[in-house]
Structure formats: structure tokens, C-alpha cells
Motif scaffolding. Structure first.
Motif, PDB file in Angstrom:
ATOM      1  N   LYS A  74       0.820  -1.214   0.000  1.00 12.80           N
ATOM      2  CA  LYS A  74       0.000   0.000   0.000  1.00 12.80           C
ATOM      3  C   LYS A  74       0.860   1.273   0.000  1.00 12.80           C
ATOM      4  N   LEU A  75       0.353   2.299  -0.635  1.00  8.89           N
ATOM      5  CA  LEU A  75       1.035   3.593  -0.626  1.00  8.89           C
ATOM      6  C   LEU A  75       0.942   4.224   0.763  1.00  8.89           C
ATOM      7  N   VAL A  76       2.006   4.941   1.145  1.00  5.41           N
ATOM      8  CA  VAL A  76       1.954   5.718   2.387  1.00  5.41           C
ATOM      9  C   VAL A  76       1.310   7.059   2.016  1.00  5.41           C
ATOM     10  N   ILE A  77       0.010   7.156   2.248  1.00  2.00           N
ATOM     11  CA  ILE A  77      -0.753   8.281   1.697  1.00  2.00           C
ATOM     12  C   ILE A  77      -0.343   9.644   2.275  1.00  2.00           C
ATOM     13  N   PRO A  78      -0.096   9.770   3.601  1.00  2.00           N
ATOM     14  CA  PRO A  78       0.343  11.093   4.082  1.00  2.00           C
ATOM     15  C   PRO A  78       1.608  11.565   3.353  1.00  2.00           C
ATOM     16  N   ALA A  79       2.514  10.636   3.030  1.00  3.56           N
ATOM     17  CA  ALA A  79       3.752  10.999   2.314  1.00  3.56           C
ATOM     18  C   ALA A  79       3.416  11.462   0.901  1.00  3.56           C
ATOM     19  N   VAL A  80       2.511  10.751   0.239  1.00  3.95           N
ATOM     20  CA  VAL A  80       2.110  11.129  -1.133  1.00  3.95           C
ATOM     21  C   VAL A  80       1.507  12.536  -1.130  1.00  3.95           C
ATOM     22  N   LEU A  81       0.601  12.803  -0.183  1.00  2.00           N
ATOM     23  CA  LEU A  81      -0.070  14.108  -0.130  1.00  2.00           C
ATOM     24  C   LEU A  81       0.928  15.223   0.158  1.00  2.00           C
ATOM     25  N   MET A  82       1.859  14.966   1.083  1.00  2.00           N
ATOM     26  CA  MET A  82       2.855  15.992   1.419  1.00  2.00           C
ATOM     27  C   MET A  82       3.777  16.280   0.238  1.00  2.00           C
ATOM     28  N   LEU A  83       4.204  15.210  -0.451  1.00  2.00           N
ATOM     29  CA  LEU A  83       5.078  15.404  -1.614  1.00  2.00           C
ATOM     30  C   LEU A  83       4.357  16.211  -2.691  1.00  2.00           C
ATOM     31  N   GLY A  84       3.046  16.041  -2.762  1.00  2.00           N
ATOM     32  CA  GLY A  84       2.260  16.762  -3.761  1.00  2.00           C
ATOM     33  C   GLY A  84       2.295  18.274  -3.604  1.00  2.00           C
ATOM     34  N   VAL A  85       2.600  18.757  -2.400  1.00  2.00           N
ATOM     35  CA  VAL A  85       2.644  20.216  -2.186  1.00  2.00           C
ATOM     36  C   VAL A  85       4.063  20.708  -1.863  1.00  2.00           C
ATOM     37  N   MET A  86       4.987  19.755  -1.693  1.00  2.00           N
ATOM     38  CA  MET A  86       6.342  20.100  -1.237  1.00  2.00           C
ATOM     39  C   MET A  86       7.032  21.180  -2.082  1.00  2.00           C
ATOM     40  N   PRO A  87       6.932  21.170  -3.429  1.00  2.00           N
ATOM     41  CA  PRO A  87       7.645  22.205  -4.203  1.00  2.00           C
ATOM     42  C   PRO A  87       7.271  23.639  -3.789  1.00  2.00           C
ATOM     43  N   ASP A  88       6.067  23.817  -3.239  1.00  2.00           N
ATOM     44  CA  ASP A  88       5.650  25.174  -2.861  1.00  2.00           C
ATOM     45  C   ASP A  88       6.296  25.663  -1.565  1.00  2.00           C
ATOM     46  N   ILE A  89       7.206  24.861  -1.020  1.00  2.00           N
ATOM     47  CA  ILE A  89       7.970  25.286   0.156  1.00  2.00           C
ATOM     48  C   ILE A  89       8.691  26.599  -0.168  1.00  2.00           C
ATOM     49  N   ASP A  90       8.923  26.844  -1.480  1.00  2.00           N
ATOM     50  CA  ASP A  90       9.629  28.076  -1.872  1.00  2.00           C
ATOM     51  C   ASP A  90       8.831  29.339  -1.524  1.00  2.00           C
ATOM     52  N   LEU A  91       7.517  29.205  -1.314  1.00  2.00           N
ATOM     53  CA  LEU A  91       6.706  30.361  -0.917  1.00  2.00           C
ATOM     54  C   LEU A  91       7.197  30.923   0.419  1.00  2.00           C
ATOM     55  N   PHE A  92       7.768  30.006   1.243  1.00  2.00           N
ATOM     56  CA  PHE A  92       8.228  30.430   2.566  1.00  2.00           C
ATOM     57  C   PHE A  92       9.704  30.816   2.553  1.00  2.00           C
TER      58      PHE A  92
END
Ligand SMILES: [Zn+2]
Length: 217
Positions: free
Chosen positions: A18-36
Motif C-alpha cells: 500500500k502507498l503511504v498516503i500522508p507521504a504522497v499528499l505531502m510530496l504533492g505540495v512540497m515544491p511550494d515550500i519556496d513560498l516560505f
């Protein structure tokens, strides 16, 4: 986050578990860390939205875990090679090219809202049929990390609510139907993540009660 899940499922082999879903969801937004990172002179949609950057980060994992890592790599890459590539433009070839590539559909355009709605509906359909919904809403310690995507979602919602121009978001919701649908979809998704987290936290309570009962016994 929704599209990260859809893409990850598409690239996930059954035999890898099974996929580790919290990791998948977090990776999905990770590139926007540059906003901070803007305070440190980092421009949005630059190196954290490039294939090379994430390939370097994932290379050791790909070497060790091989194909098992692919869905997670896809989850992060789709953020800028799919999402931001359509709704915006990104420095996808950094450091080889400083040019921005993308279709530049504006945020809150019909296309953007349709894409986000499609992602959410596809996610809803998939998690119902592949059993992930049952897993995510069950009292299971594995659901506690769902507070991470919950926090990320709340942070990004508040970021857009208080960033330029400063608009009181609540009074703005009904300003346009497209904006209202995006906000409602975010609220719906946030509630889902919160419920999943609470279900995870309930395992601690059950364990605690079991321990207390054992002590009494
Ligand atoms: Zn982005």
C-alpha cells in the motif's frame, strides 16, 4: 494533493504494498515550500519546481528502493510538470535553463477550477473503490501522520487568505462562484484529513485505556 494521489496510484504496482498516503499528499505540495523562502531571496516556481532538483533528492532512494519509490517521485513531479505547468509556468529545466515553461492558465480560471474539481472527484472515486477510504477512516495508528497534510493545507489556505492583497477571505468567498467552489473543496478536503487524523489519534486513547485496565487488573 488530490492529483498527487491520483498520479501516485497510477504508478503504484500492486506487489509493492500500500502507498503511504500522508507521504504522497505531502510530496504533492512540497515544491511550494519556496513560498516560505521568499525572505531568503528565493523566487516562487524556480528550483523547487525543477525536475533536476527532485531527481537529485530522489536518486539515493531510487537506488535503494528501486521501483517502489516511483509513485512518490511522480507525486512530487506532477506538482510542477502537470499542475503548475498548466496553471502557471515553472523553471522546470533549472539549472540547465532559467526559462519558465507552462500554459499560464490563471488561478481561479474555469480551467483551473475544472482541473482541481476533476482531481478531487477522481481521488474520491479511487479511494472508495480501492479500499483506501476505509483504511484512512479506520482507527489506525498509521493515520496520525495525516495531520501533516492537514497542517500544510491549512497553512496554504491561510497563506493565500492573508497574503497580498490582504482580503478578508470569509467575506470574499461568495464573490465569485469559481472561488467559492475552490474554497468549499478545500474545506471539504481539510475536514477529511482532520477526521483521518482523529481516527489515528484514537488508537492512542484505546492503548492508554488498555494500559490503565491492565494496571487495575
Ligand atoms: Zn507550485
Amino acid at each position: 494533493m488530490a492529483w498527487a494521489y491520483v498520479w501516485a496510484v497510477m504508478f503504484a504496482g500492486k506487489r509493492w504494498g500500500k502507498l503511504v498516503i500522508p507521504a504522497v499528499l505531502m510530496l504533492g505540495v512540497m515544491p511550494d515550500i519556496d513560498l516560505f523562502l521568499e525572505g531568503f531571496g528565493v523566487a516562487h516556481h524556480t528550483f523547487t519546481h525543477s525536475l533536476f532538483f527532485w531527481f537529485v533528492i530522489f536518486a539515493p532512494l531510487l537506488l535503494v528502493y528501486r521501483l517502489k519509490v516511483v509513485p512518490y517521485f511522480v507525486a512530487v513531479v506532477q506538482h510542477f510538470a502537470f499542475g503548475d505547468f498548466f496553471v502557471g509556468n515553472v523553471m522546470i529545466l533549472w539549472p540547465f535553463s532559467q526559462l519558465y515553461f507552462g500554459f499560464k492558465f490563471p488561478m481561479l480560471s474555469v480551467f483551473d477550477v475544472a482541473l482541481e474539481t476533476a482531481g478531487l472527484l477522481l481521488t474520491a472515486g479511487i479511494i472508495i473503490f480501492n479500499g483506501d477510504l476505509r483504511r484512512l477512516l479506520s482507527v489506525d495508528i498509521c493515520n496520525i501522520p495525516m495531520f501533516l497534510p492537514f497542517l500544510a493545507l491549512m497553512t496554504s489556505m491561510l497563506f493565500f487568505a492573508v497574503d497580498l492583497p490582504i482580503v478578508p477571505l470569509i467575506s470574499h468567498i461568495w464573490y465569485s462562484k469559481l472561488f467559492a467552489s475552490i474554497v468549499l473543496a478545500h474545506i471539504f478536503f481539510a475536514i477529511f484529513l482532520a477526521v483521518s487524523t482523529v481516527q489515528g489519534l484514537r488508537t492512542l486513547n484505546i492503548k492508554h485505556r488498555r494500559l490503565a485496565n491492565n494496571e487495575k487488573g
